[in-house]
Design a protein around this motif. Structure first.
Motif, mmCIF file in Angstrom:
data_model
loop_
_atom_site.group_PDB
_atom_site.id
_atom_site.type_symbol
_atom_site.label_atom_id
_atom_site.label_comp_id
_atom_site.label_asym_id
_atom_site.label_seq_id
_atom_site.Cartn_x
_atom_site.Cartn_y
_atom_site.Cartn_z
ATOM 1 N N HIS A 1 0.826 -1.210 0.000
ATOM 2 C CA HIS A 1 0.000 0.000 0.000
ATOM 3 C C HIS A 1 0.859 1.258 0.000
ATOM 4 O O HIS A 1 2.030 1.235 0.374
ATOM 5 N N ASN A 2 0.251 2.351 -0.407
ATOM 6 C CA ASN A 2 0.908 3.650 -0.400
ATOM 7 C C ASN A 2 0.865 4.192 1.027
ATOM 8 O O ASN A 2 -0.004 4.980 1.395
ATOM 9 N N SER A 3 1.821 3.763 1.836
ATOM 10 C CA SER A 3 1.818 4.140 3.250
ATOM 11 C C SER A 3 2.083 5.635 3.436
ATOM 12 O O SER A 3 1.625 6.228 4.425
ATOM 13 N N VAL A 4 2.809 6.259 2.495
ATOM 14 C CA VAL A 4 3.050 7.700 2.607
ATOM 15 C C VAL A 4 1.732 8.467 2.498
ATOM 16 O O VAL A 4 1.508 9.451 3.200
ATOM 17 N N LEU A 5 0.842 8.016 1.616
ATOM 18 C CA LEU A 5 -0.476 8.646 1.496
ATOM 19 C C LEU A 5 -1.239 8.531 2.808
ATOM 20 O O LEU A 5 -1.829 9.509 3.298
ATOM 21 N N ALA A 6 -1.235 7.334 3.394
ATOM 22 C CA ALA A 6 -1.948 7.125 4.659
ATOM 23 C C ALA A 6 -1.360 7.988 5.769
ATOM 24 O O ALA A 6 -2.102 8.596 6.561
ATOM 25 N N ILE A 7 -0.035 8.075 5.836
ATOM 26 C CA ILE A 7 0.613 8.882 6.873
ATOM 27 C C ILE A 7 0.287 10.361 6.682
ATOM 28 O O ILE A 7 0.000 11.087 7.643
ATOM 29 N N THR A 8 0.321 10.816 5.427
ATOM 30 C CA THR A 8 0.039 12.225 5.146
ATOM 31 C C THR A 8 -1.384 12.596 5.537
ATOM 32 O O THR A 8 -1.624 13.643 6.151
ATOM 33 N N ILE A 9 -2.343 11.752 5.193
ATOM 34 C CA ILE A 9 -3.739 12.022 5.539
ATOM 35 C C ILE A 9 -3.919 12.016 7.054
ATOM 36 O O ILE A 9 -4.641 12.847 7.619
ATOM 37 N N ALA A 10 -3.247 11.085 7.733
ATOM 38 C CA ALA A 10 -3.386 11.000 9.188
ATOM 39 C C ALA A 10 -2.774 12.214 9.890
ATOM 40 O O ALA A 10 -3.358 12.757 10.828
#
Length: 294
Positions: A240-249
């Protein structure tokens, strides 16, 4: 540099560069290609959008996580695949063209599916009004950080292919650096609790990675999809695109929660182990004769 600057400026720019690099690897033909392999694409997308969030929810309930961490796991599960999936698929002998197409479609669908999954998780675990996506302003922000850089990258790829060819490798390197940066930032902000978080979500994220990779491979195989396409599906669903998840969080304008970023940060580290093991195992296996329904 203060963490507020990191979360409001540096991290969104990092994600934009990663999504720009993704766009520079895409063409309109990548979207059209899905029509040529509708069965493989449909099964992979169904696993990504429907099966994976269900698996993540089951794991969250089994591990009895804190509400914020539970939402973070669901955010991670709803995030689309990233360019790292294409690299692992290439190493394992998968259909990289299908990977690219699935990443493109997933990135578009995630603008709608990701906010829905996260809002349902917030309602179920937090019983709070915090949400992303179902409000028009936050939907536009998710759209901006996910799709706008991709579209710009596609335009650059079409208008200046020689420039794209020169930038592709530096952008890939930058993507890896920014993944490490985002992971490190999320862990640093919760450094006092990192031991407990690793204990609570380390095993869960490792299981999520293993189950995602396994489901992504065997469900298509059981549906008589070709082996190369199943490999592509496995890494697309499993990485998964973990950077996207971290950025949104972490974004103050969206979820503004370090705890919700922790599962994606831990996953960004642990997923390399099962993904590397699977790529090695598949690459060492002799490919059997394909038996595909006409």
């Amino acid at each position: 540099m203060q963490s507020t600057t990191m979360t409001t400026v540096v991290l969104p720019i990092a994600l934009a560069i990663i999504m720009l690099g993704l766009g520079m690897s895409l063409t309109v033909a990548d979207f059209k290609r899905v029509a040529k392999v509708p069965k493989a694409a449909f099964i992979a997308l169904a696993c990504q959008i429907l099966v994976l969030p269900a698996i993540a929810l089951l794991l969250v309930l089994m591990f009895d996580l804190k509400p914020e961490l539970a939402v973070g796991v669901m955010l991670l599960a709803a995030s689309p695949g990233g360019t790292t999936a294409n690299i692992f698929s290439h190493l394992a002998g998968g259909d990289v063209a299908l990977n690219v197409s699935l990443t493109a479609i997933n990135s578009v669908l995630a603008v709608v599916t990701l906010p829905i999954v996260v809002n349902l998780a917030i309602t179920g675990f937090l019983d709070a009004d915090t949400s992303i996506g179902l409000q028009a302003d936050k939907m536009l922000q998710v759209f901006a950080i996910v799709l706008v850089p991709v579209v710009i990258g596609m335009v650059v790829n079409r208008r200046a292919p020689s420039l794209t060819a020169r930038l592709r490798k530096p952008v890939k390197i930058a993507s890896i650096v920014f993944l490490a940066l985002a992971t490190g930032l999320a862990i640093f902000q919760e450094r006092d609790n990192v031991g407990g978080y690793l204990k609570s979500v380390g095993t869960l994220t490792l299981l999520l990675a293993v189950l995602s990779l396994t489901i992504g491979y065997w469900i298509p195989r059981l549906a008589r999809v070709t082996r190369k396409q199943a490999i592509a599906s496995s890494f697309e669903i499993g990485i998964h695109n973990s950077v996207l998840a971290i950025t949104i969080a972490l974004s103050p304008a969206l979820l503004n929660s370090t705890e919700m970023a922790i599962p994606a940060a831990v996953y960004g580290v642990v997923m390399f182990f099962p993904a590397s093991a699977l790529a090695y195992w598949i690459s060492r296996r002799r490919e059997p004769a394909e038996v595909v329904a006409p």
